[in-house]
Scaffold this motif. Structure first.
Motif, PDB file in Angstrom:
ATOM      1  N   CYS A  34     102.707   6.125 -14.204  1.00 53.59           N
ATOM      2  CA  CYS A  34     104.030   5.763 -14.682  1.00 53.59           C
ATOM      3  C   CYS A  34     103.933   5.575 -16.190  1.00 53.59           C
ATOM      4  N   HIS A  66     104.184  -1.044 -16.598  1.00 55.63           N
ATOM      5  CA  HIS A  66     103.826  -0.607 -15.242  1.00 55.63           C
ATOM      6  C   HIS A  66     102.437   0.023 -15.237  1.00 55.63           C
ATOM      7  N   GLU A 116     113.609   2.886 -11.717  1.00 55.39           N
ATOM      8  CA  GLU A 116     113.193   4.237 -12.045  1.00 55.39           C
ATOM      9  C   GLU A 116     111.736   4.196 -12.530  1.00 55.39           C
ATOM     10  N   HIS A 117     110.978   5.237 -12.195  1.00 56.35           N
ATOM     11  CA  HIS A 117     109.621   5.363 -12.739  1.00 56.35           C
ATOM     12  C   HIS A 117     109.442   6.777 -13.297  1.00 56.35           C
ATOM     13  N   MET A 121      99.949   1.032 -12.315  1.00 53.79           N
ATOM     14  CA  MET A 121     100.611   2.224 -11.785  1.00 53.79           C
ATOM     15  C   MET A 121      99.989   3.484 -12.396  1.00 53.79           C
ATOM     16  N   LEU A 140     106.058   3.903 -18.050  1.00 53.16           N
ATOM     17  CA  LEU A 140     106.521   2.602 -18.534  1.00 53.16           C
ATOM     18  C   LEU A 140     105.261   1.794 -18.847  1.00 53.16           C
TER      19      LEU A 140
HETATM   20 CU   LIG Z   1     106.933   2.429 -13.294  1.00 52.95          CU
END
Ligand SMILES: [Cu+2]
Length: 350
Positions: free
Chosen positions: A325, A330, A275-276, A335, A327
């Motif tokens: 993203c 990430h 999941e992102h 990202m 996270l």
């Molecule tokens: Cu991500």
């Protein structure tokens, strides 16, 4: 490993909020974790979800919801009994939980549920059609069929932005572009997963919130259809720990250039098995979940593994905006994209 906290308190400290039996209590949940999705429930209480990402929605009553990193949900609960209730936030990977208590008096506690099994990734998470069993060992797509159009992700503004029909559709086959060395696998048959509560929450026997449930309370202010569409593939290579969009990390990417005031559809295809939670600064994303002018406004959209979804936005804020993203690892490993909104045609269409 992580310590999971509620308002800075570990589970043993039992962060507690007090209520009078029968009163309506609004709880705002903000997932401020760096890398953890939580599955949140309050055994014994229904939760009336009233806002998503700070935006009013038509209330929907659930037993549980998954909250992605940086999302917020406001829920209203009405505890009737003179007893304690446990706020239970299980990490999605079941590596631990955060716990607090709603109680009529300080010092009370209720039983803490057992954690459930860790969810298993499925064929759908690999972006494959259910029942498909073929994948080359290197995780790459077999040769694209002769009739399959290759997608050129650099060529923005192609296609009919109005042709995208929301919600449940058969999977769309991935194009020939596998996004280069920054990407390890592709979703062969990405599809809408808006009606799914998420991995591990499919068979709880209870009502779990999904993105399909989110309906804005008021219609959006801009009813124009999108003028063009931009397709972004969420990509990554776990071995090299590179994450990005369209196989490129931030330092290799070109900004997304938008004309001030234009209406754009952005399509996400998640080519990874994770999941992102994709977060846009400065402007709202109207998640296209089939509710038309009542599509919910979000600042973070969770994209499930192998999922294809889209949002519509009005580029109503000139400037340079991060789009990434949420996270933390990430984002730090690439990202992230820059979104540039300008009145200057030179800058938007160089
Ligand atoms: Cu991500």
């Amino acid at each position: 490993t992580y310590s999971f906290l509620i308002n800075g308190q570990p589970s043993k400290a039992n962060w507690t909020a007090l209520f009078k039996p029968g009163e309506r209590v609004r709880l705002r949940f903000i997932n401020a974790a760096s890398m953890t999705y939580f599955d949140l429930r309050i055994p014994g209480l229904k939760m009336e979800v009233a806002q998503a990402d700070g935006q009013n929605i038509q209330p929907v009553t659930v037993d549980e919801f998954r909250i992605a990193v940086s999302e917020t949900y406001d829920v209203i609960v009405t505890p009737q009994e003179d007893r304690a209730y446990t706020l239970f936030a299980e990490a999605m990977d079941r590596s631990g939980y955060a716990r607090g208590t709603l109680a009529p008096r300080p010092g009370m506690s209720a039983p803490i549920p057992e954690m459930r099994p860790r969810p298993i990734r499925t064929m759908a998470d690999m972006g494959m059609a259910e029942g498909a069993h073929e994948m080359k060992p290197d995780g790459k797509a077999p040769e694209a069929g002769g009739s399959m159009p290759g997608m050129d992700h650099e060529a923005m503004g192609q296609g009919d932005a109005r042709s995208e029909t929301p919600s449940e559709k058969p999977p769309l086959m991935h194009g020939a572009d596998t996004h280069g060395p920054g990407n390890a696998m592709i979703a062969m048959a990405p599809r809408s997963r808006l009606r799914e509560p998420g991995a591990g929450l499919e068979n709880t026997g209870t009502r779990v919130l999904t993105y399909a449930d989110l309906r804005a309370l008021e219609p959006g202010y801009d009813r124009r259809p999108p003028e063009r569409e931009i397709e972004l593939h969420l990509t990554g290579n776990m071995d090299r720990y590179i994450w990005g969009f369209n196989g490129k990390k931030h330092s290799e990417s070109n900004p997304i250039r938008l004309r001030h005031g234009e209406r754009v559809r952005v399509i996400f295809v998640n080519d990874t098995m994770m999941e992102h939670p994709i977060h846009l600064h400065g402007m709202w994303m109207e998640l296209d979940n089939g509710n038309g002018e009542y599509n919910p406004r979000k600042f973070t959209i969770n994209v499930k593994p192998g999922e294809r979804l889209s949002f519509i936005m009005t580029a109503d804020a000139p400037g340079a905006w991060p789009f990434h993203c949420h996270l933390a690892y990430h984002m730090a490993s690439g990202m992230m994209l820059d979104v540039m909104v300008s009145d200057d045609e030179e800058k938007t269409h160089p």
